[in-house]
Design a protein around this motif. Structure first.
Motif, short mmCIF file in Angstrom:
data_model
loop_
_atom_site.label_atom_id
_atom_site.label_comp_id
_atom_site.label_asym_id
_atom_site.label_seq_id
_atom_site.Cartn_x
_atom_site.Cartn_y
_atom_site.Cartn_z
N ALA A 127 0.84 -1.20 0.00
CA ALA A 127 0.00 0.00 0.00
C ALA A 127 0.88 1.25 0.00
N ALA A 128 1.92 1.23 0.79
CA ALA A 128 2.84 2.37 0.83
C ALA A 128 3.56 2.54 -0.51
N CYS A 129 3.95 1.43 -1.14
CA CYS A 129 4.61 1.50 -2.47
C CYS A 129 3.70 2.15 -3.50
N PHE A 130 2.41 1.89 -3.40
CA PHE A 130 1.45 2.41 -4.37
C PHE A 130 0.94 3.80 -4.00
N GLY A 131 1.43 4.34 -2.88
CA GLY A 131 1.00 5.67 -2.46
C GLY A 131 -0.38 5.68 -1.83
N LEU A 132 -0.84 4.52 -1.36
CA LEU A 132 -2.15 4.43 -0.71
C LEU A 132 -1.99 4.60 0.79
N ASP A 133 -3.00 5.13 1.42
CA ASP A 133 -3.00 5.18 2.89
C ASP A 133 -3.11 3.75 3.39
N PRO A 134 -2.29 3.37 4.37
CA PRO A 134 -2.35 2.00 4.87
C PRO A 134 -3.54 1.76 5.81
N VAL A 135 -4.73 2.12 5.35
CA VAL A 135 -5.94 1.89 6.14
C VAL A 135 -6.43 0.47 5.87
N PRO A 136 -7.17 -0.12 6.81
CA PRO A 136 -7.59 -1.51 6.66
C PRO A 136 -8.27 -1.84 5.33
N ALA A 137 -9.13 -0.96 4.83
CA ALA A 137 -9.84 -1.26 3.58
C ALA A 137 -8.87 -1.42 2.41
N LYS A 138 -7.90 -0.54 2.31
CA LYS A 138 -6.92 -0.61 1.22
C LYS A 138 -6.02 -1.83 1.37
N VAL A 139 -5.57 -2.07 2.60
CA VAL A 139 -4.68 -3.21 2.85
C VAL A 139 -5.41 -4.52 2.57
#
Length: 176
Positions: A127-139
């Protein structure tokens, strides 16, 4: 001779009984309608799922179905699976382009890690590599994709929650 009030009361009683009978019948019909609607919805869902599973063969299946005017019935876009949303089982020579862009991004991130000798990657790190917030839904969305890729032979889960490219997939050089 009966009184006018007696006749009115008798008619009112008859009308009230008829209204009660009609309400009971309406309630019975309404209950049957609810059951039929539930069954209909289950059939619609089942048909949609079958359409998703059989999407590559949808053109063949639609040749057998015709409108009353003789024209073939084409499946609507919502009935069939979306293009490239299915993850095929990995086999030698299968290019990464067979996957949707989201799955290709996961493979590319892991290929970069392999190339740099950095080892497995967690879904939070992805998630961090893709620039996403590491929130549960994204993870969890990334975890679902990674697990699907593991099940189809593209990735290996070396330890619980830690993913890397499968050996033969890593040697493919991106497949593009």
């Amino acid at each position: 001779m009966p009184s006018v009030m007696g006749l009115l009361e008798q008619r009112e009683l008859t009308a009230r009984r008829r209204v009660d009978e009609l309400r009971e019948e309406a309630d019975r019909i309404h209950a049957e309608l609810n059951v039929a609607e539930r069954e209909w919805n289950e059939w619609v869902i089942a048909r949609s799922r079958v359409g998703e599973v059989l999407a590559p063969d949808a053109a063949v299946a639609s040749e057998d179905q015709h409108h009353p005017d003789g024209h073939p019935v084409r499946p609507s876009p919502t009935d069939a699976a979306k293009p490239k949303s299915v993850v095929p089982v990995w086999r030698a020579g299968l290019a990464w382009s067979a996957l949707s862009v989201d799955y290709q991004r996961v493979l590319q991130a892991l290929a970069d890690r392999n190339r740099l000798g950095q080892g497995p990657l967690t879904c939070q790190e992805m998630a961090a590599c893709f620039g996403l917030d590491p929130v549960p839904a994204k993870v969890e969305a990334l975890r679902s994709k990674a697990k699907r890729l593991v099940a189809r032979g593209w990735l290996v889960e070396s330890a619980p929650g830690r993913f890397t490219l499968a050996k033969d997939v890593a040697g493919q050089g991106g497949g593009s």
